[in-house]
Design a protein around this motif. Structure first.
Motif, PDB file in Angstrom:
ATOM      1  N   CYS A   1       0.839  -1.211   0.000  1.00 30.35           N
ATOM      2  CA  CYS A   1       0.000   0.000   0.000  1.00 30.35           C
ATOM      3  C   CYS A   1       0.870   1.256   0.000  1.00 30.35           C
ATOM      4  N   GLY A   2       1.891   1.273   0.840  1.00 27.57           N
ATOM      5  CA  GLY A   2       2.792   2.425   0.903  1.00 27.57           C
ATOM      6  C   GLY A   2       3.520   2.640  -0.405  1.00 27.57           C
ATOM      7  N   SER A   3       3.984   1.558  -1.014  1.00 23.51           N
ATOM      8  CA  SER A   3       4.676   1.677  -2.297  1.00 23.51           C
ATOM      9  C   SER A   3       3.747   2.184  -3.383  1.00 23.51           C
ATOM     10  N   LEU A   4       2.527   1.676  -3.410  1.00 22.14           N
ATOM     11  CA  LEU A   4       1.549   2.120  -4.410  1.00 22.14           C
ATOM     12  C   LEU A   4       1.229   3.604  -4.246  1.00 22.14           C
ATOM     13  N   ILE A   5       1.004   4.027  -3.014  1.00 20.31           N
ATOM     14  CA  ILE A   5       0.728   5.449  -2.756  1.00 20.31           C
ATOM     15  C   ILE A   5       1.938   6.293  -3.144  1.00 20.31           C
ATOM     16  N   GLY A   6       3.139   5.827  -2.801  1.00 16.21           N
ATOM     17  CA  GLY A   6       4.357   6.557  -3.164  1.00 16.21           C
ATOM     18  C   GLY A   6       4.516   6.681  -4.669  1.00 16.21           C
ATOM     19  N   ILE A   7       4.251   5.608  -5.407  1.00 11.67           N
ATOM     20  CA  ILE A   7       4.354   5.655  -6.874  1.00 11.67           C
ATOM     21  C   ILE A   7       3.369   6.657  -7.451  1.00 11.67           C
ATOM     22  N   ILE A   8       2.131   6.626  -6.969  1.00 14.29           N
ATOM     23  CA  ILE A   8       1.116   7.565  -7.469  1.00 14.29           C
ATOM     24  C   ILE A   8       1.519   9.004  -7.171  1.00 14.29           C
ATOM     25  N   LEU A   9       1.984   9.277  -5.955  1.00 15.33           N
ATOM     26  CA  LEU A   9       2.390  10.639  -5.591  1.00 15.33           C
ATOM     27  C   LEU A   9       3.570  11.122  -6.427  1.00 15.33           C
ATOM     28  N   VAL A  10       4.582  10.282  -6.583  1.00 12.51           N
ATOM     29  CA  VAL A  10       5.756  10.661  -7.382  1.00 12.51           C
ATOM     30  C   VAL A  10       5.343  10.940  -8.821  1.00 12.51           C
ATOM     31  N   PHE A  11       4.520  10.079  -9.381  1.00 10.13           N
ATOM     32  CA  PHE A  11       4.064  10.242 -10.761  1.00 10.13           C
ATOM     33  C   PHE A  11       3.300  11.564 -10.936  1.00 10.13           C
TER      34      PHE A  11
ATOM     35  N   ILE B   1       3.398  14.323  -9.054  1.00  5.76           N
ATOM     36  CA  ILE B   1       4.268  15.481  -8.850  1.00  5.76           C
ATOM     37  C   ILE B   1       5.196  15.675 -10.042  1.00  5.76           C
ATOM     38  N   LEU B   2       5.758  14.590 -10.573  1.00  4.19           N
ATOM     39  CA  LEU B   2       6.629  14.721 -11.746  1.00  4.19           C
ATOM     40  C   LEU B   2       5.868  15.240 -12.957  1.00  4.19           C
ATOM     41  N   LEU B   3       4.638  14.782 -13.160  1.00  3.71           N
ATOM     42  CA  LEU B   3       3.825  15.315 -14.265  1.00  3.71           C
ATOM     43  C   LEU B   3       3.592  16.813 -14.120  1.00  3.71           C
ATOM     44  N   ARG B   4       3.332  17.236 -12.900  1.00  7.08           N
ATOM     45  CA  ARG B   4       3.096  18.665 -12.662  1.00  7.08           C
ATOM     46  C   ARG B   4       4.367  19.483 -12.896  1.00  7.08           C
ATOM     47  N   ILE B   5       5.517  18.959 -12.471  1.00  7.28           N
ATOM     48  CA  ILE B   5       6.783  19.661 -12.693  1.00  7.28           C
ATOM     49  C   ILE B   5       7.075  19.759 -14.185  1.00  7.28           C
TER      50      ILE B   5
ATOM     51  N   SER C   1       7.535  12.097  -1.067  1.00 10.32           N
ATOM     52  CA  SER C   1       6.860  11.025  -1.811  1.00 10.32           C
ATOM     53  C   SER C   1       7.814   9.882  -2.115  1.00 10.32           C
ATOM     54  N   ILE C   2       9.038  10.217  -2.496  1.00 11.01           N
ATOM     55  CA  ILE C   2      10.051   9.187  -2.759  1.00 11.01           C
ATOM     56  C   ILE C   2      10.393   8.441  -1.470  1.00 11.01           C
ATOM     57  N   LEU C   3      10.460   9.162  -0.370  1.00 11.33           N
ATOM     58  CA  LEU C   3      10.715   8.541   0.924  1.00 11.33           C
ATOM     59  C   LEU C   3       9.588   7.573   1.291  1.00 11.33           C
ATOM     60  N   PHE C   4       8.351   7.962   1.039  1.00  5.74           N
ATOM     61  CA  PHE C   4       7.187   7.115   1.287  1.00  5.74           C
ATOM     62  C   PHE C   4       7.288   5.838   0.456  1.00  5.74           C
ATOM     63  N   LEU C   5       7.645   5.990  -0.813  1.00  8.87           N
ATOM     64  CA  LEU C   5       7.822   4.851  -1.716  1.00  8.87           C
ATOM     65  C   LEU C   5       8.930   3.929  -1.202  1.00  8.87           C
ATOM     66  N   ALA C   6      10.040   4.507  -0.775  1.00  9.14           N
ATOM     67  CA  ALA C   6      11.178   3.713  -0.299  1.00  9.14           C
ATOM     68  C   ALA C   6      10.836   2.943   0.984  1.00  9.14           C
TER      69      ALA C   6
END
Length: 129
Positions: free
Chosen positions: A12-22, A24-28, A113-118
């Motif tokens: 669950c944490g990895s999935l949430i981290g992947i979604i958040l990173v994705f 944020i990167l799209l917005r940047i 977000s990357i920390l959450f994923l890790a």
């Protein structure tokens, strides 16, 4: 039960981290055009924390893009009145939607977000060890 907990929480944490990173990167990537805005006013916001009132200040920015004057509220707040009316703040906007802005503090959100994923990935690895 304890090992399964690591797997479920880790996935669950990895999935949430992947979604958040994705997201944020799209917005940047989308917001690449650099502009400078002027602080029009400071919006004072108050919160009650543990019975004490805490005040934070959110800048309202005015900037010009393609001959149009646009206003946007900053996505950040400061405890101290860091900015004053008339101060200049640089940020990035999307050319397709000039009210979609990215401030420098988004990189800290990306780091979290990357920390959450890790951490989620670490729990999954612990499950298999």
């Amino acid at each position: 039960m304890g090992d399964t907990f690591y797997l479920i929480v880790g996935l669950c944490g990895s999935l949430i981290g992947i979604i958040l990173v994705f997201c944020i990167l799209l917005r940047i990537i989308k917001c690449r055009y650099k502009v400078t805005g002027t602080v029009k006013k400071l919006i004072k916001e108050s919160f009650i924390i543990r019975g004490s009132t805490v005040y934070k200040y959110r800048p309202m920015l005015v900037y010009e893009y393609n001959g149009r004057k646009l206003e946007v509220k900053a996505s950040f707040r400061n405890k101290k009145n860091k900015y004053k009316e008339g101060d200049l703040i640089s940020f990035r906007i999307s050319k397709a939607n000039p009210t979609d802005v990215v401030f420098k503090n988004i990189y800290f959100t990306l780091f979290l977000s990357i920390l959450f994923l890790a951490l989620g990935a670490l729990l999954v690895v612990l499950y298999f060890i």
